[in-house]
Design a protein around this motif. Structure first.
Motif, PDB file in Angstrom:
ATOM      1  N   LEU A  87     -60.417  29.155 -69.689  1.00 52.33           N
ATOM      2  CA  LEU A  87     -60.706  30.551 -69.317  1.00 52.33           C
ATOM      3  C   LEU A  87     -62.118  30.848 -69.802  1.00 52.33           C
ATOM      4  CD1 LEU A  87     -59.552  33.473 -68.519  1.00 52.33           C
ATOM      5  CD2 LEU A  87     -59.112  33.737 -70.950  1.00 52.33           C
ATOM      6  N   VAL A  89     -65.817  33.559 -69.228  1.00 54.58           N
ATOM      7  CA  VAL A  89     -66.591  34.623 -68.583  1.00 54.58           C
ATOM      8  C   VAL A  89     -68.050  34.401 -68.992  1.00 54.58           C
ATOM      9  CG1 VAL A  89     -66.993  37.129 -68.501  1.00 54.58           C
ATOM     10  CG2 VAL A  89     -64.647  36.244 -68.614  1.00 54.58           C
ATOM     11  N   ARG A  94     -69.622  39.670 -70.544  1.00 57.33           N
ATOM     12  CA  ARG A  94     -68.481  39.748 -71.477  1.00 57.33           C
ATOM     13  C   ARG A  94     -68.243  41.175 -71.967  1.00 57.33           C
ATOM     14  NH1 ARG A  94     -69.677  33.938 -74.486  1.00 57.33           N
ATOM     15  NH2 ARG A  94     -69.120  32.736 -72.625  1.00 57.33           N
ATOM     16  N   ARG A  95     -67.072  41.389 -72.519  1.00 54.54           N
ATOM     17  CA  ARG A  95     -66.596  42.665 -73.057  1.00 54.54           C
ATOM     18  C   ARG A  95     -66.510  43.736 -71.962  1.00 54.54           C
ATOM     19  NH1 ARG A  95     -65.981  42.178 -78.634  1.00 54.54           N
ATOM     20  NH2 ARG A  95     -64.438  43.820 -78.333  1.00 54.54           N
ATOM     21  N   ARG A  97     -63.641  43.508 -69.907  1.00 53.25           N
ATOM     22  CA  ARG A  97     -62.231  43.331 -69.542  1.00 53.25           C
ATOM     23  C   ARG A  97     -62.058  42.347 -68.385  1.00 53.25           C
ATOM     24  NH1 ARG A  97     -59.282  45.339 -73.539  1.00 53.25           N
ATOM     25  NH2 ARG A  97     -57.505  45.794 -72.215  1.00 53.25           N
ATOM     26  N   ALA A  99     -61.917  38.972 -68.726  1.00 52.98           N
ATOM     27  CA  ALA A  99     -60.946  37.962 -69.168  1.00 52.98           C
ATOM     28  C   ALA A  99     -59.524  38.525 -69.122  1.00 52.98           C
ATOM     29  CB  ALA A  99     -61.287  37.481 -70.577  1.00 52.98           C
ATOM     30  N   VAL A 100     -59.365  39.805 -69.426  1.00 52.73           N
ATOM     31  CA  VAL A 100     -58.037  40.424 -69.337  1.00 52.73           C
ATOM     32  C   VAL A 100     -57.510  40.310 -67.911  1.00 52.73           C
ATOM     33  CG1 VAL A 100     -56.827  42.643 -69.394  1.00 52.73           C
ATOM     34  CG2 VAL A 100     -58.337  42.008 -71.284  1.00 52.73           C
ATOM     35  N   ASN A 126     -62.313  30.973 -82.915  1.00 54.24           N
ATOM     36  CA  ASN A 126     -62.619  31.793 -81.733  1.00 54.24           C
ATOM     37  C   ASN A 126     -61.838  33.110 -81.824  1.00 54.24           C
ATOM     38  OD1 ASN A 126     -63.223  32.817 -79.219  1.00 54.24           O
ATOM     39  ND2 ASN A 126     -62.851  30.902 -78.125  1.00 54.24           N
TER      40      ASN A 126
HETATM   41  C1  LIG Z   1     -63.193  34.649 -74.739  1.00 51.05           C
HETATM   42  C2  LIG Z   1     -63.764  35.216 -73.446  1.00 51.05           C
HETATM   43  C3  LIG Z   1     -63.084  34.540 -72.249  1.00 51.05           C
HETATM   44  C4  LIG Z   1     -63.509  36.733 -73.398  1.00 51.05           C
HETATM   45  O1  LIG Z   1     -63.995  37.233 -72.152  1.00 51.05           O
HETATM   46  P1  LIG Z   1     -64.333  38.786 -71.957  1.00 51.05           P
HETATM   47  O2  LIG Z   1     -64.335  39.073 -70.506  1.00 51.05           O
HETATM   48  O3  LIG Z   1     -65.549  39.134 -72.721  1.00 51.05           O
HETATM   49  O4  LIG Z   1     -63.086  39.474 -72.670  1.00 51.05           O
HETATM   50  P2  LIG Z   1     -62.537  40.941 -72.405  1.00 51.05           P
HETATM   51  O5  LIG Z   1     -63.672  41.888 -72.214  1.00 51.05           O
HETATM   52  O6  LIG Z   1     -61.509  40.899 -71.333  1.00 51.05           O
HETATM   53  O7  LIG Z   1     -61.882  41.235 -73.832  1.00 51.05           O
HETATM   54  C5  LIG Z   1     -60.522  41.586 -73.979  1.00 51.05           C
HETATM   55  C6  LIG Z   1     -60.217  41.707 -75.443  1.00 51.05           C
HETATM   56  O8  LIG Z   1     -60.355  40.440 -76.098  1.00 51.05           O
HETATM   57  C7  LIG Z   1     -60.940  40.630 -77.399  1.00 51.05           C
HETATM   58  N1  LIG Z   1     -62.275  40.062 -77.416  1.00 51.05           N
HETATM   59  C8  LIG Z   1     -62.904  39.434 -76.398  1.00 51.05           C
HETATM   60  N2  LIG Z   1     -64.111  38.993 -76.814  1.00 51.05           N
HETATM   61  C9  LIG Z   1     -64.225  39.332 -78.110  1.00 51.05           C
HETATM   62  C10 LIG Z   1     -65.222  39.135 -79.091  1.00 51.05           C
HETATM   63  N3  LIG Z   1     -66.382  38.493 -78.810  1.00 51.05           N
HETATM   64  N4  LIG Z   1     -65.030  39.615 -80.333  1.00 51.05           N
HETATM   65  C11 LIG Z   1     -63.891  40.250 -80.644  1.00 51.05           C
HETATM   66  N5  LIG Z   1     -62.879  40.482 -79.743  1.00 51.05           N
HETATM   67  C12 LIG Z   1     -63.061  40.029 -78.500  1.00 51.05           C
HETATM   68  C13 LIG Z   1     -60.990  42.122 -77.615  1.00 51.05           C
HETATM   69  O9  LIG Z   1     -59.743  42.513 -78.177  1.00 51.05           O
HETATM   70  C14 LIG Z   1     -61.145  42.631 -76.193  1.00 51.05           C
HETATM   71  O10 LIG Z   1     -60.708  43.946 -76.018  1.00 51.05           O
HETATM   72  P3  LIG Z   1     -61.752  45.161 -76.285  1.00 51.05           P
HETATM   73  O11 LIG Z   1     -63.025  44.825 -75.574  1.00 51.05           O
HETATM   74  O12 LIG Z   1     -61.022  46.336 -75.735  1.00 51.05           O
HETATM   75  O13 LIG Z   1     -61.943  45.197 -77.783  1.00 51.05           O
HETATM   76  C15 LIG Z   1     -65.309  35.005 -73.369  1.00 51.05           C
HETATM   77  O14 LIG Z   1     -65.899  35.471 -74.577  1.00 51.05           O
HETATM   78  C16 LIG Z   1     -65.713  33.556 -73.162  1.00 51.05           C
HETATM   79  O15 LIG Z   1     -65.813  33.086 -72.026  1.00 51.05           O
HETATM   80  N6  LIG Z   1     -65.986  32.850 -74.261  1.00 51.05           N
HETATM   81  C17 LIG Z   1     -66.388  31.424 -74.172  1.00 51.05           C
HETATM   82  C18 LIG Z   1     -65.264  30.567 -73.654  1.00 51.05           C
HETATM   83  C19 LIG Z   1     -64.004  30.764 -74.470  1.00 51.05           C
HETATM   84  O16 LIG Z   1     -64.019  30.845 -75.693  1.00 51.05           O
HETATM   85  N7  LIG Z   1     -62.844  30.794 -73.746  1.00 51.05           N
HETATM   86  C20 LIG Z   1     -61.545  30.876 -74.356  1.00 51.05           C
HETATM   87  C21 LIG Z   1     -61.177  29.521 -74.810  1.00 51.05           C
HETATM   88  S1  LIG Z   1     -59.502  29.358 -75.257  1.00 51.05           S
END
Ligand SMILES: CC(C)(COP(=O)(O)OP(=O)(O)OC[C@H]1O[C@@H](n2cnc3c(N)ncnc32)[C@H](O)[C@@H]1OP(=O)(O)O)[C@@H](O)C(=O)NCCC(=O)NCCS
Length: 171
Positions: A87, A89, A94-95, A97, A99-100, A126
């Protein structure tokens, strides 16, 4: 469809055969160990595998709509079990929603395909991804030592997490 701004929209679609190059670029933008087109083609050819890609559509030059991939989810269903294989983004989106949306769409599709549980691995450091998964009902069920290789050559452990899909997939 999630509205980001008045002129930008997100759509989630299944990955097709012509998306593999784009998907590989997206994967490399999100992970130190990026997966090649060939890796992805192999993975998506396995029975029960599927990918979802999020495209951001926005007005470009002269108001013409342009779409670009900003996130993906890769899953596999095997009988009543499923796995979130990856998964991601892109950093600049990022941030918001995204990934949600991807996680919920992946869970729903696995559930519709017969899965009742979903497993995943996440690096122990992570915190952001772990918060996302915990908010969707995933619980730690194990640890895999040295599971991920980082760009600096260090290895990091992963938690295995499990979710009962019938409790968390919205009907
Ligand atoms: C992890 C990842 C997929 C999150 O994607 P995203 O679209 O930014 O996430 P969302 O905006 O949907 O976040 C949903 C919730 O997850 C948590 N969250 C996501 N990123 C976060 C961060 N950097 N720090 C703290 N909480 C985080 C929060 O609870 C967030 O809710 P909030 O924004 O209301 O506080 C993205 O940071 C990514 O691609 N990272 C690199 C790859 C990775 O680590 N993938 C997962 C491997 S298992």
């Amino acid at each position: 469809m999630l509205q980001l701004r008045r002129e930008a929209r997100l759509t989630i679609r299944p990955v097709g055969p012509f998306d593999l190059g784009r998907l590989s670029k997206l994967h490399k933008a999100c992970f130190d160990e990026g997966w090649s087109r060939a890796d992805l083609a192999h993975l998506l050819s396995l029975p029960g595998s599927f990918g979802l890609v999020v495209r951001l559509q926005e007005a470009g030059f002269a108001g013409i709509e342009q779409a670009r991939g900003v996130g993906f989810a890769l899953c596999r269903v095997v009988r009543d079990e499923s796995e979130l294989l990856s998964l991601g983004v892109v950093p600049e989106q990022r941030r918001r929603r995204i990934a949600v949306q991807l996680l919920e769409a992946g869970m729903a599709r696995c559930f519709a395909g017969g899965a009742r549980v979903m497993f995943l691995e996440v690096a122990v450091d992570n915190a952001g991804a772990r918060a996302l998964y915990e908010a969707h009902g995933f619980e730690r069920v194990g640890v895999r030592a040295d599971y991920y290789l980082r760009a600096d050559g260090n290895r990091v452990d992963a938690y295995t997490m499990r979710c009962d899909l019938d409790r968390f997939v919205r009907g």
